[in-house]
Design a protein around this motif. Structure first.
Motif, PDB file in Angstrom:
ATOM      1  N   SER A 184      13.547   9.175  16.831  1.00 60.79           N
ATOM      2  CA  SER A 184      14.559  10.122  16.356  1.00 60.79           C
ATOM      3  C   SER A 184      15.949   9.498  16.413  1.00 60.79           C
ATOM      4  CB  SER A 184      14.514  11.387  17.213  1.00 60.79           C
ATOM      5  OG  SER A 184      15.570  12.229  16.898  1.00 60.79           O
TER       6      SER A 184
ATOM      7  N   THR B 155      18.602   8.618  13.237  1.00 58.29           N
ATOM      8  CA  THR B 155      19.874   9.324  13.071  1.00 58.29           C
ATOM      9  C   THR B 155      21.099   8.464  13.384  1.00 58.29           C
ATOM     10  OG1 THR B 155      19.681  10.216  15.306  1.00 58.29           O
ATOM     11  CG2 THR B 155      18.878  11.593  13.494  1.00 58.29           C
ATOM     12  N   ASN B 156      21.213   7.952  14.592  1.00 63.91           N
ATOM     13  CA  ASN B 156      22.476   7.358  15.036  1.00 63.91           C
ATOM     14  C   ASN B 156      22.443   5.863  15.305  1.00 63.91           C
ATOM     15  OD1 ASN B 156      23.662   9.911  15.089  1.00 63.91           O
ATOM     16  ND2 ASN B 156      23.018  10.273  17.189  1.00 63.91           N
TER      17      ASN B 156
END
Length: 130
Positions: free
Chosen positions: A15, A19-20
């Motif tokens: 995850s 995302t980042n």
């Protein structure tokens, strides 16, 4: 047999990677002071451009009122007000941008550290399972 902790760890890492990860890697590759200084300087540059546009538009819109009662003293006062206003806006935005980018760098650095810590945990799970 599947280990629930290992699966949760892998899901959390996936995850984060989705995302980042790219942005955090880019941010954390800078030294904190360099990142803050660079982005604060960019912010100040854009504030200067924006302030010049706003003052220019205000001058064009109020040109008839401005030239109606224009004297040297009023022109100097108006110029002084524009410069003082610019300095005030610049200081406020500079301080806010500096604190914002400092916290942004800290958060990115913490997320990257957590990711690497999770990677080492995952590697240890692999060694224990083998």
């Amino acid at each position: 047999m599947l280990d629930k902790k290992r699966i949760r760890l892998m899901v959390r890492m996936a995850s984060y990677e989705k995302t980042n990860a790219k942005q955090d890697q880019k941010i954390s590759s800078y030294y904190k002071k360099d990142y803050i200084s660079l982005n604060t300087l960019i912010t100040i540059l854009w504030i200067t451009i924006g302030y010049a546009i706003i003052v220019g538009l205000a001058a064009v819109c109020g040109m008839d009122i401005l030239f109606e009662n224009l004297t040297i003293v009023r022109m100097l006062i108006l110029g002084g007000l524009v410069i003082v206003g610019y300095i005030i806006v610049l200081v406020i935005y500079g301080v806010c941008a500096s604190s914002y980018y400092k916290s942004k760098h800290n958060r990115a650095k913490q997320r990257v550290k957590r990711y690497y810590r999770d990677m080492s945990k995952l590697e240890n799970y692999g060694k224990k399972g083998a």
